[in-house]
Design an enzyme around this catalytic site. Sequence first.
Site, PDB file in Angstrom:
ATOM      1  N   ASP A  31      -4.253 -35.485  29.809  1.00  0.00           N
ATOM      2  CA  ASP A  31      -3.486 -34.592  30.554  1.00  0.00           C
ATOM      3  C   ASP A  31      -3.029 -33.357  30.053  1.00  0.00           C
ATOM      4  OD1 ASP A  31      -1.993 -33.944  33.215  1.00  0.00           O
ATOM      5  OD2 ASP A  31      -2.532 -35.744  33.782  1.00  0.00           O
ATOM      6  N   HIS A  73       2.495 -31.367  34.775  1.00  0.00           N
ATOM      7  CA  HIS A  73       1.309 -32.268  35.298  1.00  0.00           C
ATOM      8  C   HIS A  73       1.339 -33.521  34.590  1.00  0.00           C
ATOM      9  CE1 HIS A  73      -2.592 -33.858  36.407  1.00  0.00           C
ATOM     10  NE2 HIS A  73      -2.369 -32.961  37.856  1.00  0.00           N
ATOM     11  N   SER A 106      -4.296 -36.597  41.652  1.00  0.00           N
ATOM     12  CA  SER A 106      -3.816 -36.689  40.396  1.00  0.00           C
ATOM     13  C   SER A 106      -2.633 -37.671  40.444  1.00  0.00           C
ATOM     14  CB  SER A 106      -3.164 -35.125  39.991  1.00  0.00           C
ATOM     15  OG  SER A 106      -4.294 -34.418  39.359  1.00  0.00           O
TER      16      SER A 106
END
Length: 753
Positions: A148, A221, A536
Site C-alpha cells: 500500500d 490509504h 480498498s
Amino acid sequence: MDVSWSLVHPLLVCLTFSFFCQYASSVDYASNYVIFMDKSAIPSEFSTHQQWYKSMVSSVKAFTTNPSSHIDDFYHYTYNTVINGFSATLSQSELDMLEEMPGHLASLPDVVGHLHTTHSSEFLGLTPSAGLLPASRFGQDVIVALMDSGIWPESESFKDHGMEPVPAKWKGTCENGTAFHPSLCNRKLIGARSFKKGAVALYGPINSTDDYDSPRDFLGHGSHTSSIAGGNYVGNVSFFGYAPGTARGVAPAARVAMYKVGWTIGVASSDVLAGMESAITDGADVLSLSLGFDTTTAYFKDFMALGAFAAIKKGVLVVCSAGNAGPSRQSIYNGAPWILTVGASTLDRAYEATLKFGDGSIVSGSSFYYSNMINDKLKISNTLLSYDIQDSACNKKLVPEKVNGTVVLCMNASSDIIEAAEDAGAIAVLMVTNWPYYFGSYPYRDFPVVYLNAHDGAALGKYSSSVADPMVEVDFGMTVLGINPAPVMAEFSSRGPSIHSPNILKPDVIAPGVSVLAAWTPNLPGVNYRIISGTSMSCPHVAGVSALLKAVHNEWSPAAIRSALMTTSYILDNANNTITDGYDGKMTTPLEFGAGHIDPNKAMDPGLVYDINVEDYINYLCILNYTSKQIQLITGMSVSCSSGLNFGSDSLNYPSFTAVFNKNATSPFSSTFKRTLTNVVDGTSYYKAVVEVPKGLKVEVNPSSLQFTEKFQKQNFTLTMEAETSMDMVYGFLSWIDNMGHVVKSPVVAVFE
C-alpha cells in the site's frame, strides 16, 4: 430481540472533539438511553410493564414530538431479565421529564456498538465473547502484510499494548528513511519497507513536499487499510463526530507489516511485485493488496497474478480488491483464480441530519456533511427554502437570483444538481431519492447535502408550496445504526465475469467497503481517523477475517480458507431480501456479489471445503491454452500440458459453478463439472445435495448424497447444468447439508454471450 436504530450524537464525544461542544448544548439532540425501572411501582391500570413503559415515553413525547409520529419510532426494547426497564430515543428535555416520574431508578446513555471498527466488525458478527474472534485469540501471531501507500506508525491503531513477542518465524525488517526510524516498529507493526525504484523510473524522483521517501504514509490509504485488517483497540474515535466509538481491526491481535509500493507520483507494478516477494520471504501469512492494474492483461503479464501465484506456492493467502469500476459488467480486477477477490457493500449504519420546518414539523434525512473548518457549527439556522413546483426535479438551470442564500429542494438527486446549487450561491441542497441512506453514506465537505426519501420530500414540498416564506432549519452530525436494507452492493464495486476466466465466478465474496472509519495520516488538526469508501476497504476486512481463520485452522490451504468464506456466505439482507444494488435498486446476482457476503463465524466451521493445490492451478492454465513458456512465467516451473482437457469436467475445484455459453450456438446448452469435497470436521457426517434453481435452469448432482467417516477424507461428485437462452444469465444454488447444521452452499451460474 429485534434490531432498532441507535442514534449516537457528537455530544457523546465532546472530550475527544471539543469543537462540537461549542454548539451541542444549544440543541436538544436525541440519543438512545437505557432506563432502569422499579418494576414493583407499576400502576394498577397497566396489565404489563411494557404498557407502562410505553405510556411514559408517549407522555414525554407528547410535549416535544410531531403528533403523527408513532411510539415505536422511539421505543426500542423492553427488558425483563438482564435488567428491569426499557430503552428509547429521547431528547435531553424528554429524559429530564421521564426521570421525575414514579418508578424511575436510573438512566444511562446507550453504549452498544463502542467496541467495533467503524461498526464493521460488529456488523460481521465478530464479538469478543464468542465465535471466531476468541477462538482465534484475536488473530494472535498471524502476520498480515499489506502492499500500500505506507503507514503512520504513531497512530494509536498500531500501538502494541498487551501484545506478546514477535513470532520467531518473522524475518522482516523496519527500514530507515525520511521521517521513519526502525525504532517506530513494535510488536504490532513488525515490519515496514518501501519499494520505489519502478515508480522513480517511470515518474521521476520522490518529491519531499508531497511524500516521504520511506515507509511513512503520506496519502493515508495504507494507514487506513492496515488498521482495518489488524489495528489495535482505540477508544473515543470518530470523523468530525461521525461514527463515534472504539476502533479496532478485524484481527486486533494480528501482526501488521507494511510494504510501501504506492507513492504520490504513482504505482509501478515492478514495485508491487518486489513488495510481494519480500513479504512472502519475510514470513507473512496473508497478503492484502488494495490496488490493481489493467484488467485486460493476461495472467502471464499480470504482476499481481504472478506475485500471488508465488505466494500460494508457499501457502500464503493473497486477498485483493475487486476494483472500483462498477457497475459495468466484466470490470473485475485481480480475477486470477488463485486470488481471493473481494467486492464492496454497505454497513447497516448511516449518517443523518434533522430538518425542522417553519410549521414545527420534523423529518430526518441522510447526510454526511462535514467541514474542514474545525470551529464550524454543523447547523443551518432558520433559512428560506427554495422550491420551484414547476421544476420540482431541478432540471432547469438554478440561477442566483432565485436560490442565492437559500436551501434548495429538488425532487431528484444528482451530482450535477449539487454543483449547480453551489455555483448559484445556495447554502445547501435537499434532494429526494429512493436510496437516501446509500447516497448519504458518501461525504460532502464544506457544502451541505441532505438526501430525503419520497415521503418526507413530498411533505417538505407541500409545506414550501403552502406558505409565502417557507423556512427550514438543519442540524447535522447524527450516526444511525440498524438501518435496512443492509448490506447493499456498492455501485462502484467492479462486476464479473472475469475477462480471462469467465467460467470462474468473480468476485469471490463481498464485505464492508462503504463509509469505513479507520486510521489516517494527521493532515488535519485533530483528525487521525477518516471515513472513506472503496473495495480498498473491503479487501482488508477479508484479509483480517482470513487471518482469524488461519489462527484457528493453521493447516488449511489458501484455497480452503477461500472456500470456507464462500460456502458460508449469505445473499439476503437484513430485510430478508436478496441483496440489492446501490446502482439501480434491483436485486443483485452472483456476477455482482460472487458467492455472497462473508459470515466469519460460520466460516470457522464450514463442514466441507473445495480445496485446490498448485497442480490444479497448472492444469487450469493448460485449459486456457497457455504455452509452456507462458505457464512457466506464472508458475516458475517447466510444465507439459496433458491433451484433452476442457473447461467443464477438468476445470478447477472451485466453490462455484459457472458455465459460459454462446447464445447463437445450437441447443441444448449443457455443461458438466467435476468437484471434490474435503471433510474438515471430526467424526462421521452424512450430506445430502439440495438444489435451488429457477425456471430455465436444470441441475443434476451425482451422487446426491455423500458420507464422510474421518477428517480430511475426500469425496467426488459431478454437477450437470442445462440452461435455456431466454435471458443473459440465470443462476441457482447447490447446497450440501448435513444433520449438524452445516450448509455448504455454492452458486450455479449460466451466462450467455
